[in-house]
Design a protein around this motif. Structure first.
Motif, PDB file in Angstrom:
ATOM      1  N   THR A 154     -56.536-148.467 -63.506  1.00  0.00           N
ATOM      2  CA  THR A 154     -56.110-148.598 -64.898  1.00  0.00           C
ATOM      3  C   THR A 154     -57.127-149.429 -65.676  1.00  0.00           C
ATOM      4  O   THR A 154     -57.941-150.151 -65.088  1.00  0.00           O
ATOM      5  CB  THR A 154     -54.739-149.278 -64.998  1.00  0.00           C
ATOM      6  OG1 THR A 154     -54.831-150.608 -64.467  1.00  0.00           O
ATOM      7  CG2 THR A 154     -53.676-148.502 -64.224  1.00  0.00           C
ATOM      8  N   ASP A 155     -57.053-149.347 -67.013  1.00  0.00           N
ATOM      9  CA  ASP A 155     -57.888-150.220 -67.838  1.00  0.00           C
ATOM     10  C   ASP A 155     -57.074-151.444 -68.256  1.00  0.00           C
ATOM     11  O   ASP A 155     -55.910-151.601 -67.876  1.00  0.00           O
ATOM     12  CB  ASP A 155     -58.465-149.473 -69.048  1.00  0.00           C
ATOM     13  CG  ASP A 155     -57.381-148.995 -70.023  1.00  0.00           C
ATOM     14  OD1 ASP A 155     -56.226-149.486 -69.935  1.00  0.00           O
ATOM     15  OD2 ASP A 155     -57.687-148.145 -70.879  1.00  0.00           O
ATOM     16  N   GLY A 158     -53.591-150.930 -69.722  1.00  0.00           N
ATOM     17  CA  GLY A 158     -52.552-150.278 -68.944  1.00  0.00           C
ATOM     18  C   GLY A 158     -52.622-148.770 -68.934  1.00  0.00           C
ATOM     19  O   GLY A 158     -51.688-148.107 -68.483  1.00  0.00           O
ATOM     20  N   HIS A 159     -53.715-148.196 -69.453  1.00  0.00           N
ATOM     21  CA  HIS A 159     -53.869-146.745 -69.387  1.00  0.00           C
ATOM     22  C   HIS A 159     -54.365-146.353 -68.005  1.00  0.00           C
ATOM     23  O   HIS A 159     -55.282-146.974 -67.458  1.00  0.00           O
ATOM     24  CB  HIS A 159     -54.883-146.255 -70.440  1.00  0.00           C
ATOM     25  CG  HIS A 159     -54.478-146.569 -71.833  1.00  0.00           C
ATOM     26  ND1 HIS A 159     -55.242-147.314 -72.698  1.00  0.00           N
ATOM     27  CD2 HIS A 159     -53.358-146.239 -72.528  1.00  0.00           C
ATOM     28  CE1 HIS A 159     -54.637-147.443 -73.853  1.00  0.00           C
ATOM     29  NE2 HIS A 159     -53.487-146.797 -73.771  1.00  0.00           N
ATOM     30  N   VAL A 160     -53.780-145.322 -67.446  1.00  0.00           N
ATOM     31  CA  VAL A 160     -54.235-144.818 -66.145  1.00  0.00           C
ATOM     32  C   VAL A 160     -55.544-144.056 -66.336  1.00  0.00           C
ATOM     33  O   VAL A 160     -55.629-143.132 -67.151  1.00  0.00           O
ATOM     34  CB  VAL A 160     -53.172-143.909 -65.499  1.00  0.00           C
ATOM     35  CG1 VAL A 160     -53.717-143.260 -64.231  1.00  0.00           C
ATOM     36  CG2 VAL A 160     -51.919-144.708 -65.179  1.00  0.00           C
TER      37      VAL A 160
END
Length: 240
Positions: A154-155, A158-160
């Motif tokens: 993830t970044d 919180g984006h996958v």
């Protein structure tokens, strides 16, 4: 370091019950379990590897169902001299190692040791040279096993970003293969676990070294039925 000063003797710790490998270990000790498709037990692969790396004498420390292992050793055409010792009572990993080391034919020389449930291939000669160059009392091989699960990257928001299947662990683990100086046996406990006593003390004194397995070296601990299946697949792929 000359070839003649590298260890030519080894201890194989083969006394474990292998409860997680049942039913394979109901009638045999863990190192006597065969890798599917090879017709050879784990310890057979180990002894062949040790012999190929210059070991001429091995002491096998037996425990659970010792007679099964001893009968196989007596009947097998082995590429090195093998003697067995049996603990009359459990001494712990450190105590068992010390007990077995007392039967090494050359007590004034360095020695290898390996856990009986490890299947690996790498240069023990290189590991012995590494040990010698660092003037260590003990050197342990270090592996970076694959994590058995897929992981998620993830970044910071919180984006996958990605899914990664069975990546290498970020941590090194004790690979269960060792080089010991001649004096190391005296540092072992008569009973108990050397990884809780002797190793931490040597680490504090900078007398314990860690040899990372070379890139691409094969290593697997055979703990479960799944490990047997995976080892068989990997062997078939290597042969293919």
């Amino acid at each position: 370091m000359t070839e003649h000063s590298r260890p030519t003797q080894a201890v194989v710790l083969a006394g474990g019950q292998g409860s997680r490998l049942r039913p394979y270990t109901d009638d045999r000790p863990k190192p006597m379990v065969e890798i599917p498709g090879t017709g050879t037990p784990i310890i057979g692969h180990q002894l062949a590897w040790l012999a190929a790396e210059g070991v001429t004498d091995a002491v096998v420390s037996c425990g659970h169902l010792a007679e099964v292992l001893q009968e196989w050793i007596d009947a097998a055409d082995l590429p090195l001299n093998v003697t067995t010792v049996v603990e009359s009572e459990p001494l712990g990993r450190g105590g068992g190692l010390k007990y077995a080391a007392a039967s090494l034919p050359r007590p004034d020389e360095s020695w290898f040791a390996t856990n009986g449930d490890i299947w690996t291939r790498f240069s023990l000669r290189e590991m012995a040279d590494f040990h010698h160059e660092r003037a260590a009392d003990a050197t342990l091989a270090l592996a970076r096993p694959r994590i058995p699960w897929g992981v998620v990257e993830t970044d910071e928001f919180g984006h996958v970003l990605d899914f990664i299947e069975s990546p290498p662990s970020p941590y090194l683990v004790n690979a269960g293969v060792y080089v010991f100086s001649a004096a190391f046996a005296k540092l072992l406990p008569d009973r108990g676990d050397h990884e809780r006593t002797t190793f931490p003390r040597l680490a504090r004194e900078r007398r314990l070294a860690g040899f990372p397995l070379p890139q691409g070296a094969y290593w697997r601990a055979i703990d479960t039925a799944k490990d047997l299946t995976e080892a068989a697949k990997e062997l078939a792929a290597a042969r293919g």
